[in-house]
Design a protein around this motif. Structure first.
Motif, mmCIF file in Angstrom:
data_model
loop_
_atom_site.group_PDB
_atom_site.id
_atom_site.type_symbol
_atom_site.label_atom_id
_atom_site.label_comp_id
_atom_site.label_asym_id
_atom_site.label_seq_id
_atom_site.Cartn_x
_atom_site.Cartn_y
_atom_site.Cartn_z
ATOM 1 N N ARG A 68 8.126 5.150 5.116
ATOM 2 C CA ARG A 68 6.978 4.452 5.693
ATOM 3 C C ARG A 68 6.884 4.763 7.190
ATOM 4 N NH1 ARG A 68 4.949 0.167 2.441
ATOM 5 N NH2 ARG A 68 5.571 0.614 0.305
ATOM 6 N N LEU A 69 5.671 4.805 7.686
ATOM 7 C CA LEU A 69 5.409 5.057 9.101
ATOM 8 C C LEU A 69 4.574 3.918 9.666
ATOM 9 C CD1 LEU A 69 4.225 8.771 8.793
ATOM 10 C CD2 LEU A 69 6.459 8.033 9.593
ATOM 11 N N ILE A 70 4.917 3.495 10.873
ATOM 12 C CA ILE A 70 4.101 2.531 11.601
ATOM 13 C C ILE A 70 3.866 3.113 12.986
ATOM 14 C CG2 ILE A 70 3.957 0.196 12.524
ATOM 15 C CD1 ILE A 70 6.051 -0.419 10.132
ATOM 16 N N ILE A 71 2.610 3.396 13.298
ATOM 17 C CA ILE A 71 2.259 4.142 14.507
ATOM 18 C C ILE A 71 1.377 3.269 15.377
ATOM 19 C CG2 ILE A 71 1.174 6.250 15.374
ATOM 20 C CD1 ILE A 71 1.677 7.337 12.409
ATOM 21 N N ASP A 72 1.906 2.870 16.526
ATOM 22 C CA ASP A 72 1.192 1.978 17.443
ATOM 23 C C ASP A 72 0.513 2.790 18.545
ATOM 24 O OD1 ASP A 72 0.261 -0.373 18.486
ATOM 25 O OD2 ASP A 72 2.203 -1.167 19.083
ATOM 26 N N GLU A 73 -0.362 2.129 19.300
ATOM 27 C CA GLU A 73 -1.061 2.734 20.439
ATOM 28 C C GLU A 73 -1.892 3.952 20.036
ATOM 29 O OE1 GLU A 73 1.963 3.524 23.389
ATOM 30 O OE2 GLU A 73 1.484 1.657 24.399
ATOM 31 N N ALA A 74 -2.506 3.886 18.886
ATOM 32 C CA ALA A 74 -3.270 5.039 18.397
ATOM 33 C C ALA A 74 -4.552 5.268 19.173
ATOM 34 C CB ALA A 74 -3.586 4.869 16.913
ATOM 35 N N SER A 75 -4.889 4.360 20.106
ATOM 36 C CA SER A 75 -6.083 4.581 20.921
ATOM 37 C C SER A 75 -5.848 5.631 22.004
ATOM 38 C CB SER A 75 -6.531 3.267 21.572
ATOM 39 O OG SER A 75 -5.526 2.755 22.418
ATOM 40 N N ILE A 76 -4.591 5.865 22.389
ATOM 41 C CA ILE A 76 -4.310 6.923 23.376
ATOM 42 C C ILE A 76 -3.575 8.098 22.743
ATOM 43 C CG2 ILE A 76 -4.373 5.500 25.452
ATOM 44 C CD1 ILE A 76 -1.351 5.277 25.328
ATOM 45 N N THR A 77 -3.500 8.085 21.423
ATOM 46 C CA THR A 77 -2.882 9.180 20.691
ATOM 47 C C THR A 77 -3.980 10.083 20.141
ATOM 48 O OG1 THR A 77 -1.076 7.719 20.028
ATOM 49 C CG2 THR A 77 -1.331 9.758 18.795
ATOM 50 N N ALA A 100 0.818 -1.212 0.000
ATOM 51 C CA ALA A 100 0.000 0.000 0.000
ATOM 52 C C ALA A 100 0.853 1.264 0.000
ATOM 53 C CB ALA A 100 -0.922 -0.001 1.209
ATOM 54 N N ASN A 101 0.308 2.316 -0.559
ATOM 55 C CA ASN A 101 0.899 3.649 -0.501
ATOM 56 C C ASN A 101 -0.148 4.644 -0.023
ATOM 57 O OD1 ASN A 101 3.728 3.452 -1.522
ATOM 58 N ND2 ASN A 101 2.687 2.534 -3.283
ATOM 59 N N ASP A 102 -0.745 4.348 1.108
ATOM 60 C CA ASP A 102 -1.786 5.205 1.654
ATOM 61 C C ASP A 102 -1.716 5.157 3.173
ATOM 62 O OD1 ASP A 102 -2.661 2.680 2.216
ATOM 63 O OD2 ASP A 102 -4.638 2.884 1.284
ATOM 64 N N ILE A 103 -2.679 5.795 3.800
ATOM 65 C CA ILE A 103 -2.785 5.788 5.261
ATOM 66 C C ILE A 103 -3.984 4.927 5.619
ATOM 67 C CG2 ILE A 103 -3.145 7.204 7.325
ATOM 68 C CD1 ILE A 103 -1.962 9.549 5.623
ATOM 69 N N ALA A 104 -3.776 3.935 6.477
ATOM 70 C CA ALA A 104 -4.851 3.028 6.837
ATOM 71 C C ALA A 104 -4.642 2.542 8.264
ATOM 72 C CB ALA A 104 -4.917 1.857 5.868
ATOM 73 N N ALA A 105 -5.680 1.944 8.824
ATOM 74 C CA ALA A 105 -5.655 1.510 10.217
ATOM 75 C C ALA A 105 -5.688 -0.007 10.315
ATOM 76 C CB ALA A 105 -6.842 2.104 10.979
ATOM 77 N N VAL A 106 -4.977 -0.527 11.303
ATOM 78 C CA VAL A 106 -5.069 -1.926 11.695
ATOM 79 C C VAL A 106 -5.601 -1.957 13.118
ATOM 80 C CG1 VAL A 106 -3.803 -4.029 12.231
ATOM 81 C CG2 VAL A 106 -3.237 -2.722 10.177
ATOM 82 N N ALA A 161 2.876 6.808 3.184
ATOM 83 C CA ALA A 161 2.379 5.467 3.493
ATOM 84 C C ALA A 161 2.523 5.233 4.987
ATOM 85 C CB ALA A 161 3.164 4.409 2.709
ATOM 86 N N ALA A 162 1.398 5.081 5.667
ATOM 87 C CA ALA A 162 1.420 4.919 7.119
ATOM 88 C C ALA A 162 0.425 3.858 7.541
ATOM 89 C CB ALA A 162 1.099 6.248 7.816
ATOM 90 N N THR A 163 0.829 3.032 8.484
ATOM 91 C CA THR A 163 -0.057 2.048 9.094
ATOM 92 C C THR A 163 -0.272 2.454 10.546
ATOM 93 O OG1 THR A 163 0.794 0.297 7.653
ATOM 94 C CG2 THR A 163 -0.394 -0.392 9.632
ATOM 95 N N VAL A 164 -1.503 2.773 10.878
ATOM 96 C CA VAL A 164 -1.857 3.254 12.213
ATOM 97 C C VAL A 164 -2.534 2.106 12.962
ATOM 98 C CG1 VAL A 164 -3.123 5.010 13.505
ATOM 99 C CG2 VAL A 164 -2.159 5.562 11.263
ATOM 100 N N VAL A 165 -1.956 1.726 14.103
ATOM 101 C CA VAL A 165 -2.369 0.519 14.809
ATOM 102 C C VAL A 165 -2.956 0.876 16.168
ATOM 103 C CG1 VAL A 165 -1.604 -1.734 15.641
ATOM 104 C CG2 VAL A 165 -0.483 -0.699 13.660
ATOM 105 N N GLY A 166 -4.058 0.228 16.534
ATOM 106 C CA GLY A 166 -4.639 0.502 17.844
ATOM 107 C C GLY A 166 -5.942 -0.242 18.052
ATOM 108 N N ASP A 167 -6.597 0.087 19.156
ATOM 109 C CA ASP A 167 -7.865 -0.533 19.518
ATOM 110 C C ASP A 167 -8.702 0.495 20.264
ATOM 111 O OD1 ASP A 167 -9.977 -2.009 20.396
ATOM 112 O OD2 ASP A 167 -8.826 -3.399 21.627
ATOM 113 N N PRO A 168 -9.814 0.962 19.692
ATOM 114 C CA PRO A 168 -10.635 1.968 20.367
ATOM 115 C C PRO A 168 -11.177 1.520 21.714
ATOM 116 C CG PRO A 168 -11.275 1.720 18.060
ATOM 117 C CD PRO A 168 -10.328 0.605 18.373
#
Length: 455
Positions: A120-129, A8-14, A184-191
């Protein structure tokens, strides 16, 4: 999931429930992007130092110590980072620019060179960000040589979209623009795990938008996918977390389903601790009814009886938990979690007095910083107990969910069972502590009366 995000070359969430391998996925993405030549450099970032260090452990496992030492660097706060990892720590601009994978917390990103850029960016803990914190690494990627706005790009925003209720549309357009720039970024977390720390949460419109986490914004504004299976939680704990947070099918991986606490000699345990530390019971609620203490201006809620119980249980565990010889500094074997900083300080002081904190694998943390943490055994101190039966934020879904999902073998909840069953959280708020108590009492655990030795 790997194939999707590598190509991928976009911003999406896992999105992923507890123990589903979110950090492992992020680390594996970084490794493959570099090894397969898909990126020149990758930023791995998370809100807490614990989660950022967990990225480092995973990378050392995936790459090997020697390759991780050569390819990676850990930047940011030198006192908070785990300096025992093979990955070197440095804030030196030259060293950072020479490495292919950079690890740091979201809040340490301003320490990085302004012109470094990332493929590329991989951003974890996006639920408290919060969304403004998420935009920091995205903005840095605009400095990358690969980031070029398309000459064909045209914004679809109208003047009406710049009103506050249309922030959703603004963000969607921003994601669209950044994707056109090649970000391109993958944003990872759990609401369902923790919430962003917000300046204003008073129910106003501003407060509403401040309280939305970055992962919630991305889910609404970009594509996303969900990890479904846990790899860390034993059977009863996985079922408890699944029912409590309504994940819709969270299960233990077969190799960890039957995992239980291992004590060297149960017979040698002091009698009053045998029921509390029973390895066959994955979840135990220690019903302790002492009242909370009124917080001072310098601190927050404290429950000294619960703090003493935590410290004394740790003393027994240190005596009877076998040492583990594993590579890469095994994560803390015992973690004590509470929502309140005052309780963290009280427990730490008691552990210091018992000569336990500095000499053993014990960590004391708040629910916010517990994300990214895992341990063989978790003690969760609830703290709140008052005549008014007011729980406040202690009865919220996200913090409770984080606390009960950190243990790999045994969870001990310490607090007044009746208070959690019959307390209230405030106007129109659901008491999730009641839901948790009911599940443990009916299906997933044991309620134990506090013994005299712990009172």
């Amino acid at each position: 999931m790997m194939d999707w995000r590598l190509a991928a070359n976009d911003i999406a969430a896992v999105i992923g429930p507890p123990g589903s391998g979110k950090t492992t996925l992020g680390s594996a993405l970084a490794r493959n992007m570099i090894v397969d030549g898909l990126a020149d450099n990758v930023l791995l970032t998370a809100y807490t130092n614990a989660a950022t260090d967990e990225f480092g452990r995973e990378l050392c496992y995936l790459l090997g110590d020697a390759a991780a030492r050569k390819l990676c660097v850990r930047a940011g706060n030198s006192t908070a980072a785990d300096r025992s990892l093979p990955i070197p720590f440095s804030n030196d601009i030259g060293i950072i620019k020479s490495r292919r994978i950079i690890l740091c917390t979201i809040l340490s990103i301003p320490r990085l060179p302004n012109d470094i850029g990332f493929d590329r960016l991989i951003i974890d803990e996006a639920s408290i960000t919060k969304i403004d914190q998420l935009l920091m690494p995205l903005q840095m990627s605009l400095s990358s040589s690969n980031a070029r706005p398309s000459s064909h790009y045209k914004s679809n925003l109208t003047p009406e979209d710049f009103r506050l209720p249309n922030l959703q549309q603004q963000l969607k357009e921003l994601m669209n623009f950044l994707s056109h720039c090649g970000i391109a970024a993958t944003v990872v977390g759990d609401p369902k795990q923790s919430q962003p720390i917000s300046i204003s949460g008073n129910g106003s419109t501003d407060g509403y938008y401040n309280n939305l986490s970055a992962i919630e914004w991305i889910i609404k504004s970009a594509s996303h996918d969900t990890l479904h299976i846990t790899h860390r939680l034993p059977d009863k704990l996985a079922s408890l977390v699944n029912d409590f947070a309504q994940y819709g099918g969270l299960m233990s991986a077969p190799e960890v389903a039957g995992r239980r606490l291992n004590l060297t000699n149960m017979c040698a345990l002091e009698h009053d601790f045998k029921e509390i530390l029973d390895p066959d019971e994955v979840v135990t609620w220690l019903d302790i009814r002492n009242s909370e203490e009124i917080p001072s201006k310098e601190s927050s809620w404290v429950n000294l009886a619960e703090a003493r119980a935590c410290a004394r249980i740790c003393k027994q565990l240190v005596k009877h938990m076998p040492l583990q010889q594993q590579q890469l500094n095994e994560e803390k074997r015992i973690v004590i979690i509470t929502r309140f900083t005052g309780q963290v300080m009280a427990i730490r002081n008691l552990l210091v007095q018992m000569d336990l904190l500095g000499n053993h694998d014990i960590r004391v943390t708040t629910t916010t910083t517990a994300l990214g943490t895992q341990a063989d055994i978790v003690l969760f101190s609830l703290v709140r107990n008052n005549k008014e039966r007011y729980l406040g934020a202690a009865g919220e879904l996200q913090d409770l969910n984080v606390s009960i999902s950190r243990a790999k073998k045994k969870l001990i909840i310490i607090g007044n069972f009746d208070m959690m069953m019959n307390g209230y959280c405030g106007r129109s708020k659901t008491n999730y502590a009641r839901n948790l108590a009911k599940l443990i009492e009916s299906k997933y655990g044991q309620i134990v009366e506090v013994p005299v030795i712990l009172k």
